[in-house]
Design an enzyme around this catalytic site. Structure first.
Site, PDB file in Angstrom:
ATOM      1  N   ARG A  69      62.639   9.669  67.357  1.00  0.00           N
ATOM      2  CA  ARG A  69      61.400   9.921  66.595  1.00  0.00           C
ATOM      3  C   ARG A  69      60.644  11.120  67.160  1.00  0.00           C
ATOM      4  NH1 ARG A  69      57.842   4.868  65.995  1.00  0.00           N
ATOM      5  NH2 ARG A  69      56.559   6.361  64.873  1.00  0.00           N
ATOM      6  N   HIS A 117      46.815   3.652  67.754  1.00  0.00           N
ATOM      7  CA  HIS A 117      48.137   3.112  68.102  1.00  0.00           C
ATOM      8  C   HIS A 117      48.855   3.933  69.169  1.00  0.00           C
ATOM      9  CE1 HIS A 117      48.262   0.762  64.037  1.00  0.00           C
ATOM     10  NE2 HIS A 117      47.555   0.160  64.955  1.00  0.00           N
ATOM     11  N   CYS A 128      53.733  -0.268  87.519  1.00  0.00           N
ATOM     12  CA  CYS A 128      52.564   0.201  88.279  1.00  0.00           C
ATOM     13  C   CYS A 128      51.605   0.998  87.408  1.00  0.00           C
ATOM     14  CB  CYS A 128      52.997   1.020  89.485  1.00  0.00           C
ATOM     15  SG  CYS A 128      53.720   2.623  89.061  1.00  0.00           S
ATOM     16  N   CYS A 147      60.413   4.893  86.974  1.00  0.00           N
ATOM     17  CA  CYS A 147      59.242   5.403  87.678  1.00  0.00           C
ATOM     18  C   CYS A 147      59.634   5.898  89.077  1.00  0.00           C
ATOM     19  CB  CYS A 147      58.224   4.279  87.785  1.00  0.00           C
ATOM     20  SG  CYS A 147      56.779   4.686  88.757  1.00  0.00           S
ATOM     21  N   SER A 189      48.736   2.020  54.184  1.00  0.00           N
ATOM     22  CA  SER A 189      48.886   0.809  53.376  1.00  0.00           C
ATOM     23  C   SER A 189      47.771  -0.176  53.721  1.00  0.00           C
ATOM     24  CB  SER A 189      50.267   0.185  53.613  1.00  0.00           C
ATOM     25  OG  SER A 189      50.443  -0.067  54.990  1.00  0.00           O
TER      26      SER A 189
HETATM   27  P1  OAD Z   1      52.609   2.641  56.022  1.00  0.00           P
HETATM   28  O1  OAD Z   1      53.994   3.175  56.091  1.00  0.00           O
HETATM   29  O2  OAD Z   1      52.415   1.176  56.047  1.00  0.00           O
HETATM   30  O3  OAD Z   1      51.901   3.172  54.700  1.00  0.00           O
HETATM   31  C1  OAD Z   1      51.958   4.518  54.331  1.00  0.00           C
HETATM   32  C2  OAD Z   1      51.099   4.675  53.107  1.00  0.00           C
HETATM   33  O4  OAD Z   1      51.051   6.052  52.789  1.00  0.00           O
HETATM   34  C3  OAD Z   1      51.590   3.960  51.868  1.00  0.00           C
HETATM   35  O5  OAD Z   1      50.513   3.241  51.286  1.00  0.00           O
HETATM   36  C4  OAD Z   1      52.065   5.082  50.924  1.00  0.00           C
HETATM   37  O6  OAD Z   1      51.835   4.799  49.571  1.00  0.00           O
HETATM   38  C5  OAD Z   1      51.201   6.228  51.389  1.00  0.00           C
HETATM   39  N1  OAD Z   1      51.779   7.582  51.222  1.00  0.00           N
HETATM   40  C6  OAD Z   1      53.044   7.984  51.385  1.00  0.00           C
HETATM   41  N2  OAD Z   1      53.168   9.307  51.199  1.00  0.00           N
HETATM   42  C7  OAD Z   1      51.915   9.776  50.920  1.00  0.00           C
HETATM   43  C8  OAD Z   1      51.374  11.062  50.635  1.00  0.00           C
HETATM   44  N3  OAD Z   1      52.132  12.170  50.618  1.00  0.00           N
HETATM   45  N4  OAD Z   1      50.041  11.145  50.377  1.00  0.00           N
HETATM   46  C9  OAD Z   1      49.265  10.037  50.377  1.00  0.00           C
HETATM   47  N5  OAD Z   1      49.723   8.805  50.646  1.00  0.00           N
HETATM   48  C10 OAD Z   1      51.026   8.666  50.915  1.00  0.00           C
HETATM   49  O7  OAD Z   1      51.797   3.376  57.187  1.00  0.00           O
HETATM   50  P2  OAD Z   1      50.478   2.908  57.949  1.00  0.00           P
HETATM   51  O8  OAD Z   1      49.478   2.342  57.016  1.00  0.00           O
HETATM   52  O9  OAD Z   1      50.087   4.035  58.813  1.00  0.00           O
HETATM   53  O10 OAD Z   1      51.996   0.621  63.640  1.00  0.00           O
HETATM   54  O11 OAD Z   1      51.058   1.744  58.864  1.00  0.00           O
HETATM   55  C11 OAD Z   1      50.231   1.120  59.791  1.00  0.00           C
HETATM   56  C12 OAD Z   1      50.985   0.814  61.048  1.00  0.00           C
HETATM   57  O12 OAD Z   1      52.180   0.075  60.738  1.00  0.00           O
HETATM   58  C13 OAD Z   1      51.529   2.033  61.779  1.00  0.00           C
HETATM   59  O13 OAD Z   1      50.549   2.664  62.590  1.00  0.00           O
HETATM   60  C14 OAD Z   1      52.610   1.426  62.621  1.00  0.00           C
HETATM   61  C15 OAD Z   1      53.275   0.553  61.583  1.00  0.00           C
HETATM   62  O14 OAD Z   1      53.975  -0.520  62.071  1.00  0.00           O
HETATM   63  C16 OAD Z   1      52.370   0.733  64.911  1.00  0.00           C
HETATM   64  O15 OAD Z   1      53.227   1.518  65.268  1.00  0.00           O
HETATM   65  C17 OAD Z   1      51.632  -0.184  65.819  1.00  0.00           C
END
Ligand code: OAD
Length: 248
Positions: A69, A117, A128, A147, A189
């Site tokens: 990633r 996040h 540590c 480490c 989302s």
């Molecule tokens: P998601 O992958 O859940 O949602 C992405 C959102 O972006 C969706 O609602 C899509 O419709 C929208 N989307 C996609 N392309 C777009 C664009 N070009 N313009 C506007 N909207 C667009 O991502 P997050 O809500 O960030 O957590 O997910 C929340 C968390 O879930 C992340 O931070 C991660 C994941 O597990 C951790 O890593 C702790």
């Protein structure tokens, strides 16, 4: 796109803006989102890659995934959505509260950023807690580094499922949400808590809630304004419309 006059009037009367962003804002940079079409969690299981026990069970696998990633992220650059947010700083007091770990807001030039996040470029020792933020681990493609002080496993500084959010970042984000005039929820989302509380906190405290997303989400019913489409197109368009409107 139709940008209502009432929205531009709200914007014109605002001082403090929070941009609450999710994976969707980086989608146009080429970084896959987690949910929705092409989402990472459609193919891979979060419980095997994004939690602490998975890391203990199979540290090399989890490390390798994060190195992959990181590689994708390093090859991308901020898109017009990130850049428009930076430009908003010329006219407003802007705070970015992001769920993304990709550093693209910082690379774009945003000044006040809270990362709920974590940040994929940073690392620390699970034993540590020694930090390895500026160490280049690109040679460790498939094997987790250890480490140099205690021999513990080094992990990426990202929040995994079941872990607490960084307290200072969350508290500062809550404060910004309570105090802002407008909150834009962009490309999220809005289903992962506690981060997803942030837009509701803003709304409860009197802010105008604006959503920008490809599709409707749980937030849509609470939003005062909802713009459906790509954030890399809509954010620059809103900025242009605002600049024209304030001349009137
Ligand atoms: P998601 O992958 O859940 O949602 C992405 C959102 O972006 C969706 O609602 C899509 O419709 C929208 N989307 C996609 N392309 C777009 C664009 N070009 N313009 C506007 N909207 C667009 O991502 P997050 O809500 O960030 O957590 O997910 C929340 C968390 O879930 C992340 O931070 C991660 C994941 O597990 C951790 O890593 C702790």
């Amino acid at each position: 796109m139709d940008i209502p006059r009432s929205f531009l009037e709200e914007l014109k009367n605002s001082k403090k803006i929070v941009f609450f962003t999710g994976a969707g804002i980086s989608a146009e940079s080429g970084i896959p989102t987690f949910r929705g079409e092409g989402g990472i969690w459609n193919k891979l299981k979060p419980e095997e890659l994004a939690n602490f026990n998975a890391f203990l069970r199979n540290p090399d696998l989890v490390w390798e995934w994060y190195q992959y990633r990181r590689k994708i992220i390093n090859e991308t650059k901020p898109n017009p959505g990130h850049l428009a947010i930076v430009e908003f700083e010329n006219y407003f007091d802007v705070t970015v509260v992001t769920q993304n770990v990709d550093n693209l807001h910082r690379r774009a030039g945003s000044k006040k950023i809270y990362e709920l996040h974590g940040n994929i470029e940073k690392n620390y020792c699970i034993n540590c807690k020694k930090r390895f933020d500026d160490v280049d681990f690109s040679n460790f493609e498939k094997n987790v580094p250890k480490c140099d002080s205690c021999g513990g496993l080094i992990r990426p500084d990202v929040v995994w499922f079941g872990e607490f959010l960084p307290e200072d970042q969350f508290e500062a984000s809550e404060k910004a949400a309570r105090e802002c005039d407008i909150l834009f929820a962009v490309g999220t989302s809005a289903v992962v808590y506690p981060a997803a509380n942030i837009p509701y906190i803003a709304k409860r405290n009197g802010a105008v809630l604006v959503e920008i997303n490809l599709e409707r989400t749980d937030l849509s019913n609470y939003a005062n304004f909802s713009f459906l489409g790509k954030s890399g197109e809509i954010l620059p368009e809103i900025l242009r419309a605002f600049l024209n409107y304030r001349k009137l």
